[in-house]
Design an enzyme around this catalytic site. Structure first.
Site, PDB file in Angstrom:
ATOM      1  CG  ASP A 101      -2.045   0.980   1.131  1.00 11.25           C
ATOM      2  OD1 ASP A 101      -2.155   1.634   0.074  1.00 11.25           O
ATOM      3  OD2 ASP A 101      -2.798   1.100   2.105  1.00 11.25           O
ATOM      4  CG  ASP A 274      -6.580  -5.193   1.312  1.00 14.76           C
ATOM      5  OD1 ASP A 274      -6.209  -4.739   2.414  1.00 14.76           O
ATOM      6  OD2 ASP A 274      -7.140  -4.481   0.456  1.00 14.76           O
ATOM      7  CB  CYS A 312     -11.838 -26.224   8.108  1.00 18.43           C
ATOM      8  SG  CYS A 312     -10.416 -25.120   7.973  1.00 18.43           S
ATOM      9  CB  CYS A 314      -6.935 -24.740   9.140  1.00 17.17           C
ATOM     10  SG  CYS A 314      -8.014 -24.607  10.584  1.00 17.17           S
ATOM     11  CB  CYS A 317     -10.402 -27.629  11.603  1.00 18.31           C
ATOM     12  SG  CYS A 317     -11.210 -26.008  11.669  1.00 18.31           S
ATOM     13  CG  HIS A 343     -10.621 -21.654  11.411  1.00 16.01           C
ATOM     14  ND1 HIS A 343     -11.042 -22.817  10.791  1.00 16.01           N
ATOM     15  CD2 HIS A 343     -11.740 -20.872  11.550  1.00 16.01           C
ATOM     16  CE1 HIS A 343     -12.349 -22.753  10.581  1.00 16.01           C
ATOM     17  NE2 HIS A 343     -12.792 -21.590  11.033  1.00 16.01           N
TER      18      HIS A 343
END
Length: 381
Positions: A101, A274, A312, A314, A317, A343
């Site tokens: 940015d 974003d 999920c 991840c 999980c 997650h």
């Protein structure tokens, strides 16, 4: 004004599929550090790090492109140190695409410690009170030293609410600054994206979209949304602007990361997003599950030994229970913040991928909810 042949070759965007029912599209944006498949959410790593997440963990979530911030990296450690390390990719240990940015958002968010003029913005450093003079040219110099794949033009993001005269003045200044950014940016292995401002005034937004599009840059962003305006106003802005933006360039909606808003924007042809939301929620004990937000501090999870989200993959999980995550947050343990950040990032990447699959299969819609069993797109989740 046209892009250089070198930049055009390095930064190519191609649409690979179109939705038959909406303006949604899948695409690929090529950069020197790899390609981004769109639509795609981009995690925010303001200081060269996504808080609490290693680069390897970040890649495992499905992240392809990461953001960092010019203003904050200029304050600490300084762009010279990053350049000494070989650029931001090497400094932070991330070998995928990066975007920086411009510092323009800090013109909005740090309005109490800055003074704006046509020349640029003068900040008072929150660290030591020293004077920081950020101009379009200086923003380009810093971003070129950082070496991200994409640099954002320096802009003025007006607050909400603001008068039509104030927003018109911010647009005029933003367009003048864009011309100065283009004139001073000469790193051919870095793409420069322009930003469309205009607040909630349709005629100012349309004028800005046409002005920025005429600069023929490798990509274009819609800025000045999610700054306090009603959410329906943001949807109206996106619906108005998306058809006016170049079809052969990536379209980036800045600062948006909630699932509903992403789906509505993708339906209009937006490609990139974003937001700090997934990691900020995770650090405060909130998990994104099936389109809902669950506060893992709540007592109802104390004896719940099931996975957070059985769909999920991840680390939170597959390796831990809701009761364990509840325990981590009630105990103030850092691991809880890390696991929920991972997650939530994974959920945003899954949602991006599910939208792409639904677009290719012709079952995408503005109210895209793939986690619902009866949904036409349930198999994409």
């Amino acid at each position: 004004m046209t892009r250089s042949a070198a930049a055009a070759d390095l930064f190519r965007f191609s649409a690979t599929a179109h939705c038959p029912r909406t303006q949604a599209r899948c695409g690929v944006f090529h950069t020197p550090h790899g390609s981004i498949e769109t639509p795609r959410f981009m995690p925010v790593g303001t200081l060269g790090t996504v808080k609490g997440v290693t680069p390897a963990q970040l890649a495992a979530t499905g992240a392809q492109m990461v953001l960092a911030n010019t203003y904050h990296l200029h304050l600490q450690p300084g762009e010279a140190i990053v350049a000494e390390a070989g650029g931001l990719h090497r400094f932070m240990g991330w070998d995928g695409p990066l975007l920086t940015d411009s510092g323009g958002f800090q013109v909005f968010s740090l309005g109490d410690i800055n003074v704006i003029s046509d020349e640029g913005v003068v900040f008072r450093s929150p660290r030591d009170g020293s004077r920081i003079n950020l101009t379009p040219e200086r923003s380009m110099q810093i971003q070129m030293a950082l070496g991200a794949d994409v640099a954002m033009a320096f802009d003025q993001c007006p607050p909400y609410p603001a008068s039509e005269n104030d927003v018109a003045e911010a647009c005029r200044r933003t367009h003048a600054w864009l011309e100065r950014c283009v004139a001073s940016h000469d790193r051919h292995d870095q793409a420069l994206f322009g930003i469309v401002q205009g607040g909630t005034f349709p005629h100012l937004r349309e004028q800005a979209a046409r002005t920025v599009s005429a600069m023929d840059l490798p990509g274009i962003a819609i800025g000045g949304v999610s700054v306090g305006e009603p959410v329906e106003s943001m949807h109206q802005i996106v619906r108005q602007l998306a058809p006016l933006l170049p079809r052969d360039r990536p379209r980036y909606l800045m600062g948006v990361g909630s699932l509903r808003e992403m789906a509505i924007a993708v339906a209009q042809g937006i490609d990139l997003f974003d937001c700090v939301l997934p990691t900020r929620l995770g650090r405060h004990g909130t998990a994104l599950v099936g389109g809902e937000r669950w506060n893992l501090r709540n007592a109802r999870f104390r004896h719940d030994h099931s996975p957070l989200d059985s769909s999920c993959a991840c680390a939170a999980c597959t390796g831990h229970s809701r009761a364990y995550l509840h325990h981590l947050f009630r105990s103030g343990e850092l691991l809880g913040r890390i696991l929920l950040s991972l997650h939530n990032l994974t959920q945003l990447m899954r949602f991006s991928a599910a939208m792409a699959t639904a677009i290719r299969e012709g079952c995408f819609a503005e109210d895209f909810t793939p986690w619902e069993p009866g949904s036409q797109a349930a198999h994409t989740w």
